[in-house]
Structure formats: C-alpha cells, structure tokens
Design a protein around this motif. Structure first.
Motif, PDB file in Angstrom:
ATOM      1  N   SER A 253       0.821  -1.215   0.000  1.00 33.05           N
ATOM      2  CA  SER A 253       0.000   0.000   0.000  1.00 33.05           C
ATOM      3  C   SER A 253       0.852   1.260   0.000  1.00 33.05           C
ATOM      4  O   SER A 253       2.033   1.234   0.364  1.00 33.05           O
ATOM      5  N   ASP A 254       0.225   2.369  -0.383  1.00 38.13           N
ATOM      6  CA  ASP A 254       0.942   3.653  -0.364  1.00 38.13           C
ATOM      7  C   ASP A 254       1.291   4.056   1.075  1.00 38.13           C
ATOM      8  O   ASP A 254       2.384   4.545   1.350  1.00 38.13           O
ATOM      9  N   TRP A 255       0.390   3.808   2.037  1.00 37.72           N
ATOM     10  CA  TRP A 255       0.679   4.201   3.420  1.00 37.72           C
ATOM     11  C   TRP A 255       1.905   3.504   3.966  1.00 37.72           C
ATOM     12  O   TRP A 255       2.688   4.084   4.691  1.00 37.72           O
ATOM     13  N   TRP A 256       2.027   2.217   3.600  1.00 38.05           N
ATOM     14  CA  TRP A 256       3.223   1.490   4.055  1.00 38.05           C
ATOM     15  C   TRP A 256       4.476   2.220   3.578  1.00 38.05           C
ATOM     16  O   TRP A 256       5.436   2.420   4.334  1.00 38.05           O
ATOM     17  N   SER A 257       4.455   2.683   2.321  1.00 36.00           N
ATOM     18  CA  SER A 257       5.650   3.374   1.803  1.00 36.00           C
ATOM     19  C   SER A 257       5.831   4.728   2.493  1.00 36.00           C
ATOM     20  O   SER A 257       6.961   5.119   2.765  1.00 36.00           O
ATOM     21  N   PHE A 258       4.746   5.424   2.818  1.00 31.76           N
ATOM     22  CA  PHE A 258       4.897   6.698   3.554  1.00 31.76           C
ATOM     23  C   PHE A 258       5.547   6.433   4.921  1.00 31.76           C
ATOM     24  O   PHE A 258       6.382   7.197   5.392  1.00 31.76           O
ATOM     25  N   GLU A 259       5.111   5.330   5.529  1.00 30.72           N
ATOM     26  CA  GLU A 259       5.630   4.989   6.868  1.00 30.72           C
ATOM     27  C   GLU A 259       7.116   4.641   6.797  1.00 30.72           C
ATOM     28  O   GLU A 259       7.908   5.088   7.633  1.00 30.72           O
ATOM     29  N   GLN A 260       7.480   3.850   5.782  1.00 28.63           N
ATOM     30  CA  GLN A 260       8.889   3.444   5.677  1.00 28.63           C
ATOM     31  C   GLN A 260       9.773   4.651   5.376  1.00 28.63           C
ATOM     32  O   GLN A 260      10.911   4.723   5.818  1.00 28.63           O
ATOM     33  N   ALA A 261       9.221   5.614   4.641  1.00 28.32           N
ATOM     34  CA  ALA A 261       9.995   6.817   4.302  1.00 28.32           C
ATOM     35  C   ALA A 261      10.039   7.792   5.469  1.00 28.32           C
ATOM     36  O   ALA A 261      10.745   8.793   5.408  1.00 28.32           O
ATOM     37  N   GLY A 262       9.277   7.523   6.513  1.00 27.69           N
ATOM     38  CA  GLY A 262       9.280   8.394   7.690  1.00 27.69           C
ATOM     39  C   GLY A 262       8.747   9.788   7.399  1.00 27.69           C
ATOM     40  O   GLY A 262       9.265  10.779   7.929  1.00 27.69           O
ATOM     41  N   LEU A 263       7.723   9.886   6.561  1.00 22.78           N
ATOM     42  CA  LEU A 263       7.165  11.205   6.243  1.00 22.78           C
ATOM     43  C   LEU A 263       6.634  11.870   7.516  1.00 22.78           C
ATOM     44  O   LEU A 263       6.303  11.195   8.490  1.00 22.78           O
ATOM     45  N   HIS A 264       6.531  13.191   7.475  1.00 23.21           N
ATOM     46  CA  HIS A 264       6.273  13.943   8.709  1.00 23.21           C
ATOM     47  C   HIS A 264       4.949  13.583   9.386  1.00 23.21           C
ATOM     48  O   HIS A 264       4.814  13.721  10.586  1.00 23.21           O
ATOM     49  N   PHE A 265       3.961  13.086   8.606  1.00 24.18           N
ATOM     50  CA  PHE A 265       2.660  12.802   9.226  1.00 24.18           C
ATOM     51  C   PHE A 265       2.548  11.353   9.712  1.00 24.18           C
ATOM     52  O   PHE A 265       1.471  10.951  10.166  1.00 24.18           O
ATOM     53  N   VAL A 266       3.629  10.591   9.572  1.00 26.80           N
ATOM     54  CA  VAL A 266       3.596   9.203  10.049  1.00 26.80           C
ATOM     55  C   VAL A 266       4.800   8.921  10.948  1.00 26.80           C
ATOM     56  O   VAL A 266       5.692   8.152  10.575  1.00 26.80           O
ATOM     57  N   PRO A 267       4.826   9.495  12.146  1.00 25.93           N
ATOM     58  CA  PRO A 267       5.985   9.295  13.015  1.00 25.93           C
ATOM     59  C   PRO A 267       6.216   7.836  13.389  1.00 25.93           C
ATOM     60  O   PRO A 267       7.347   7.434  13.648  1.00 25.93           O
ATOM     61  N   GLU A 268       5.171   7.043  13.399  1.00 21.70           N
ATOM     62  CA  GLU A 268       5.312   5.636  13.806  1.00 21.70           C
ATOM     63  C   GLU A 268       4.766   4.751  12.676  1.00 21.70           C
ATOM     64  O   GLU A 268       3.684   5.040  12.145  1.00 21.70           O
ATOM     65  N   PRO A 269       5.468   3.668  12.304  1.00 19.36           N
ATOM     66  CA  PRO A 269       4.941   2.787  11.253  1.00 19.36           C
ATOM     67  C   PRO A 269       3.890   1.804  11.785  1.00 19.36           C
ATOM     68  O   PRO A 269       3.863   1.516  12.986  1.00 19.36           O
ATOM     69  N   SER A 270       3.068   1.299  10.893  1.00 19.85           N
ATOM     70  CA  SER A 270       1.983   0.403  11.335  1.00 19.85           C
ATOM     71  C   SER A 270       2.496  -1.003  11.661  1.00 19.85           C
ATOM     72  O   SER A 270       1.896  -1.697  12.496  1.00 19.85           O
TER      73      SER A 270
END
Ligand code: BGC
Length: 384
Positions: A26-43
């Motif tokens: 999923s796209d969110w998984w990639s946002f999380e792995q990239a550590g984007l500012h709105f996802v401080p913690e990965p799922s």
C-alpha cells in the motif's frame, strides 16, 4: 434496549490498514517506511487482525452487536496493476461469510484511505484513468458481496482529499483543506462505483461516509464558515443525493473564525487526539447530513480517543442521547457503528486509543474493556 427502530444497525467499525498489519503493497506502508512527517510511527504488524478476524467478530457477537463495518484492502487484492490475488480475494470472502455465519451483518467499506502503491505512483486520484481503475477494482470484489446488504464505496473522501497537501507540506497546525481536484475525482469515482454496483449487485444499498465536522461560526464569521463548510464537507454530502444512505462520522465540533478553523477553546477538555470533548456534536452532524442529502443516515463512525474507559462510556452515552433527540425530531437514522472495535493504528501513531477492546501489540491478545459489553447492551435485540 429495544426501543430502536426495527432493523436498526448496531455495530462497531474497523479498517484494514489500521488493524491487519503488514500492508506492504500500500501507499501508506511506503509513507511509513519513508518516515514522512505525518507518520511518526509505522503500522508494522498493527494489531494482527489479518489472522485474528474471527476472534474479533466473536467479541462483537458475544457483546450483543448485530453489525460489523470493516474494509477490504485494495492494495492486497490488486498488488500490481491488473493482477489479482486469489488468496486475498478468498481471505475477504471468508471474512464476509464468517460475519454472516455468526449473524453479524457486514457493512463493507471498499476503500478506507489506503491505495495500492502503484496507484499512488501513477498519480493517485489525479491520474486520468484513476476512476476507471477504481471501478475495475470494485467490479472485482462484487462476487465477494453476496449476502452483504450495504457497501460504503469510499471512506471520508473529504479527509482522503487532504493527502496531496500532507505529501506536499511540512507540518502545519490543523487539518489542511481538501484538494479540489482530488475531491472532484473522488466524487466521480463514487458515482461511477454506485452505477456499477447498482447494475451488477442490485441487492446492495450503496453509500459513502463523510467526515462531518460540525462547523460552528464565531460571531461575525458566518459567511466564512458557510463557505469553508461547503468546501470541506457540504459538497461531499451533496454528492450523496441519490445514494441509498449517507454515512456520518463525527468525533467533535470545529469552531470557525474569520481566518478559518480555530483550535479548541482555552480550557476545553481534550481527548487523546487533541480534539475538543464534544459528544453532542453527533446530533448536529446527523441533522446536517440528513438535510444536505435527503437520504437515510447511518452513523458509520463515532467515538473517543481516551485511556479512561469510564469517559468513553460517558462520551458515548451523551452522543447517543443527542442522536436519539435528532431521531425524535424526525431525522431518519438507520444505524450506529462505534469507532472502533479495537485500539488500532491511528494513521501515524498507536497512542490515541479509540477501542472498545485493547490489543497487546506483542502478543496481539485482546482485552475487552467494560465499554464493549456496555455498548453492546445499549442496542436493539440481536435479530434471531
Ligand atoms: C477515520 C478512521 C480514524 C478515525 C479517528 C476517521 O477519520 O475514518 O480511520 O481512525 O477517524 O481518527
């Protein structure tokens, strides 16, 4: 309690990405792995519901609920464009059957915030073929929906449409406005999916769920507030005219001043998400939604992020009181789903706990809170 209208839906809600874990395509998984500012913690493994959905459904049934809202994960079903995963289709078919076999009516969300990574990389909702691609996915899942009575095409399009602003910007206070072009595409996608579902699965009641934010104008800011409310919510409600129902999702109210949304008033009680404690907002939300859409309302999300389960009960009882008042005034409300069945991944953090059930993040053991059986007992009798 038995004085709810006949057939009133009584359930709790979850979404796939927030509970299943390991949603790697999923796209969110990639946002999380990239550590984007709105996802401080990965799922990560989230709360492991991919392997524990039967137990989760049993908890609902045992507490007296008759309905369960959960979502299908497009990214799992179509991990690469046009290639469907038979295993994932079978997984979600089993969930639908599992719910029905337990006497739980599934309300199935087809899209809850996440996309396949390839869809995002191809331009997301702004790609010229985005609506067609979504409809192809919807067509793919139609065979899973036998026995299902209601489908939510897209969860909170008015919040989903802030994604371009989140991806473009550094952190800013408050919620960004929805991107207009993304919102337009989501409205087209909803209408196209509705037409497709009506042709291919006429037994389904089709709707979508809008974040109903209960905008309240400060004195003198009425015009600003009306414009802002239309842009951030009203146009998505209007797009629901002609649907079979509208989903209302409300947690708090939002005051609006001359410069836009305001933070909670000084000294207001805040929940773990930093939102103002405002349980009666639910009553205002269903009134607004019913008037804007002219279709029956289902509360598809309502709840509170708190670590105090007594407060959860107090909040929910006040929210239900305001809901009952709206119904007594003639608002046609057909159901209530609490957000959420489980403490889960709250889009960047595990901290804000909305669940009726706690989940151990290491063992994934479920620990029902007293609010689970309390809320289960507030609803109509389960259909026999
Ligand atoms: C979403 C849920 C979310 C909840 C609480 C809604 O915006 O649909 O996914 O967890 O609100 O923030």
């Amino acid at each position: 309690m038995s004085d709810w209208p006949a057939g009133f839906l009584w359930g709790a809600a979850t979404s796939a990405h927030q509970t299943e874990g390991d949603n790697r395509t999923s796209d969110w998984w990639s946002f999380e792995q990239a550590g984007l500012h709105f996802v401080p913690e990965p799922s990560g493994a989230a709360v492991g519901s991919y392997d524990r959905w039967e137990h989760d459904m049993d908890l609902l049934v045992d507490a007296g609920f008759s309905d369960y809202r959960f979502s299908l994960e497009w990214a799992r079903i179509e991990p690469t464009p046009g290639e469907l995963s038979a295993a994932e289709l079978a997984h979600y078919a089993a969930m639908v059957h599992g719910a029905l076999a337990r006497g739980l009516r599934p309300l199935v969300t087809l899209h809850h915030f996440t996309h396949p990574l390839w869809f995002h990389e191809a331009g997301g909702w702004l790609a010229p073929d985005a609506v067609d691609r979504f409809c192809r996915y919807v067509e793919t899942v139609v065979p899973l929906l036998g026995g299902v009575e209601r489908v939510c095409t897209i969860n909170e399009p008015n919040i989903l449409a802030i994604l371009p602003a989140l991806l473009a910007d550094e952190p800013a206070p408050g919620l960004p406005a929805p991107d207009r072009a993304t919102g337009d595409a989501l409205i087209r996608a909803h209408h196209a999916a509705r037409a497709l579902l009506r042709e291919r699965a006429p037994h389904l009641g089709v709707g979508w769920s809008v974040a109903c934010q209960v905008f309240e104008a400060e004195p003198g800011a009425e015009d600003v507030c009306a414009r802002l409310a239309h842009d951030r919510e009203g146009r998505y409600l209007e797009a629901s005219r002609g649907d079979d129902w509208i989903g209302v999702q409300t947690y708090t109210r939002t005051r609006v001043g001359l410069d836009g949304p305001l933070p909670p008033p000084e000294g207001a009680r805040l929940t773990l998400t930093g939102w103002e404690y405002a349980p009666r907002a639910l009553g205002a939300a269903v009134r607004t939604a019913a008037e804007a859409t002219g279709v029956p309302v289902i509360v598809t999300e309502n709840g509170i992020a708190t670590d105090d389960d007594d407060l959860r009960r107090a909040y929910t009882s006040e929210a239900l009181g305001a809901l009952r008042e709206a119904m007594a005034d003639g608002v046609d409300v057909r159901g209530y789903f609490h957000w959420s069945l489980l403490d889960n991944y709250e889009w960047g953090r595990f901290g804000p706990t909305f669940g009726l059930v706690a989940a151990d993040r290491e063992t994934f053991a479920r620990h029902p809170k007293p609010s689970l059986s309390w809320l289960g007992a507030q609803g109509p009798q389960r259909p026999s």
